[in-house]
Every structure is written in structure tokens, then in C-alpha cells.
Design a protein around this motif. Sequence first.
Motif, short mmCIF file in Angstrom:
data_model
loop_
_atom_site.label_atom_id
_atom_site.label_comp_id
_atom_site.label_asym_id
_atom_site.label_seq_id
_atom_site.Cartn_x
_atom_site.Cartn_y
_atom_site.Cartn_z
N THR A 173 49.94 79.40 19.64
CA THR A 173 49.31 79.23 20.95
C THR A 173 49.51 80.46 21.83
O THR A 173 48.57 80.94 22.47
N ASP A 174 50.73 80.99 21.84
CA ASP A 174 51.02 82.15 22.67
C ASP A 174 50.31 83.41 22.20
O ASP A 174 50.13 84.36 22.98
N LYS A 175 49.92 83.44 20.95
CA LYS A 175 49.19 84.60 20.43
C LYS A 175 47.70 84.51 20.70
O LYS A 175 47.04 85.53 20.94
N VAL A 176 47.17 83.30 20.65
CA VAL A 176 45.72 83.12 20.77
C VAL A 176 45.24 83.09 22.21
O VAL A 176 44.27 83.77 22.56
N MET A 177 45.91 82.33 23.07
CA MET A 177 45.37 82.10 24.41
C MET A 177 45.25 83.36 25.27
O MET A 177 44.28 83.49 26.02
N LEU A 179 44.16 86.10 24.46
CA LEU A 179 42.99 86.85 24.02
C LEU A 179 41.77 86.60 24.91
O LEU A 179 40.84 87.40 24.92
N ARG A 180 41.77 85.48 25.63
CA ARG A 180 40.59 85.18 26.46
C ARG A 180 40.41 86.19 27.59
O ARG A 180 39.32 86.31 28.14
N GLN A 182 40.86 89.39 27.02
CA GLN A 182 40.66 90.68 26.35
C GLN A 182 39.30 90.80 25.68
O GLN A 182 39.00 91.83 25.08
N MET A 183 38.49 89.75 25.75
CA MET A 183 37.19 89.78 25.07
C MET A 183 36.20 88.88 25.79
O MET A 183 36.55 88.17 26.73
N SER A 184 34.96 88.93 25.35
CA SER A 184 33.93 88.12 25.97
C SER A 184 34.15 86.64 25.63
O SER A 184 34.86 86.31 24.68
N GLU A 185 33.51 85.78 26.39
CA GLU A 185 33.63 84.34 26.14
C GLU A 185 33.12 83.99 24.74
O GLU A 185 33.73 83.17 24.03
N ARG A 186 32.02 84.60 24.36
CA ARG A 186 31.45 84.33 23.04
C ARG A 186 32.43 84.71 21.94
O ARG A 186 32.62 83.96 20.97
N TYR A 191 37.76 82.42 18.26
CA TYR A 191 39.19 82.18 18.07
C TYR A 191 39.55 80.74 18.42
O TYR A 191 40.41 80.14 17.77
N LEU A 192 38.89 80.19 19.42
CA LEU A 192 39.15 78.80 19.80
C LEU A 192 38.81 77.87 18.65
O LEU A 192 39.54 76.91 18.37
N GLN A 193 37.68 78.13 18.00
CA GLN A 193 37.29 77.29 16.88
C GLN A 193 38.34 77.34 15.77
O GLN A 193 38.73 76.31 15.21
#
Length: 278
Positions: A173-177, A179-180, A182-186, A191-193
Motif C-alpha cells: 500500500t505504501d508503495k502504490v498509493m 504514485l497517484r 507522480q502520474m496521470s489519473e489514467r 496501478y489501482l487495478q
Amino acid sequence: MKWKGRKQSSNIEDRRGGGPRIGLPIGGGFGVILLILYLLFGGGNLGSLPSTDTGQAPAQTQYQESRSEQEVREFAAVVLQDLEDVWTDIFAQYGRTYEPPTLVLYTGQTQTACGIGDARSGPFYCPGDRKIYLDLQFANQLERQLGAPGDFAFAYVLAHETGHHVQTLLGVTDKVMPLRNQMSEREFNQYLQRFELQADYFAGVFAHHIKEKGYLEEGDIEEAMNGAAAVGDDRLQERAQGYVVPDTFTHGTSRERVYWFTKGYEEGTIEGGDTFRE
């Protein structure tokens, strides 16, 4: 699932009927919006949220539980105990200690470390307080509104939310969240999927291990697969608006969710669930 008469987890906080530690502004919308955003991001830390604590203890009333609710609660408590046992054993294989989440039962709205929880949003896990939030009425909604009957479809939901807790303990969780930012929503939606599909995989791992314990009955895995398919982004969007928008998917398609649950069920290990690599 064979569950009656088996051990129930005591790691449950019952807030139904105005239980402890609920201080909510009735009709407040900001916290609910934040929680919806949090749910769309599949779990994570939203940062500092506005406090809704009034500083006064809310009035508590005795919740009148129906017989059907009692059965669902007892079933959830048995599944929660099984989840604790399975993940305790798995973590021990890696020399780690599993710290189980608390299951919070509530109706309407409740305060969480991730904002205000609203039962209309469905079950969810909050990494900020490491609790799973559930309105028991969701069991009926899963069958009647989403077309996923059977007790193990409901068990799959609890196992999926616990999968998010496992991700928190493993540091995913701490690695993925972050990222929002650092990149576009799309791009982040991809990554969310994968994040959600990993929780589906972990739900399958749980099913693998309770099968070995002899707790599954004929048709249980099919019920779980049907439950996974029922909450696929494509099926939910089709049901809600009549068409799908793949760029907005945050949890994965029905086919993907079934695939990863099935893979977890077949492999039964943490290592097989690297959804970010495949």
C-alpha cells in the motif's frame, strides 16, 4: 461453507445503533466524498482529513438485531477467525507476525481514519486504522442487487478486504498509493487495478487454505468466483450507466477478478500474487 458451531473471532467492534466512538455530523458530505475518492483509489492514506469529532460522546442505543442479521454476523465472525488463522500461519512461514485487522460493524455512517464511512459505499478497508468496515445488509445486496448468492460469495468479500490489510502489512500500500501524485489519473488507474486484483489473489489464497482444512462445501468456489465477477468494473458500469469506460476502471474487469482469485486458490502462496509484474 461449513461454519456453524465453529470458533468465532472476538476481534469485532460493533457500532450498530450508535455504538462507541462515533461522532458524526448528520448529513455532512465532505467526509463522504473523501471516502468515495479513497475507495476509488482502492485503499491508501489520504493524508490529514478534517476532524468530525464533536468532542461529545454520542448517545448509544440498543441495536435490535434481526435473526437474519445475527446469522450473518456469526458467519462473518467465523470467516474472520479463519482469515486470522490462515494469515497467521502464512506469515509465520516467513518469520513474521500477522497482526489481524478489526472488523467494524455499523449502519448508516461511521468515523474512520480515512474519513466518514458510508454504508452505501459497500465494505471497505482503511489502512489508516487497519480496520474493515461492514454493514451486514451488504450480504443481502450482494445476492439481490449484484446477483451473487451464497455464503462464500460474502466470504470472498471479507477475504478481499483482508487482502488489502495483508498488502498494508507487506508494504504494498505504501508503495502504490504515492504514485497517484507522480502520474496521470489514467496511468494511476492501471496501478489501482493491479492493487485490487492482488487483493483478489489473496482472497483466493485464503480459499486454498480453508479447503485444506476441510471447511469448503461443493459450490463454494463457484460462489466466490460469481462474487468476484459481480463486482468487476465492466459489469458495475454496465449496470449503472449502460456502457463501460475502461480508462476509468480501478478494480479490474469481471474476467480479471475471477482469474486472479482462481490463481490464488490454485497456488495458495504469497509469491504467486505479483499482479504488478504480469
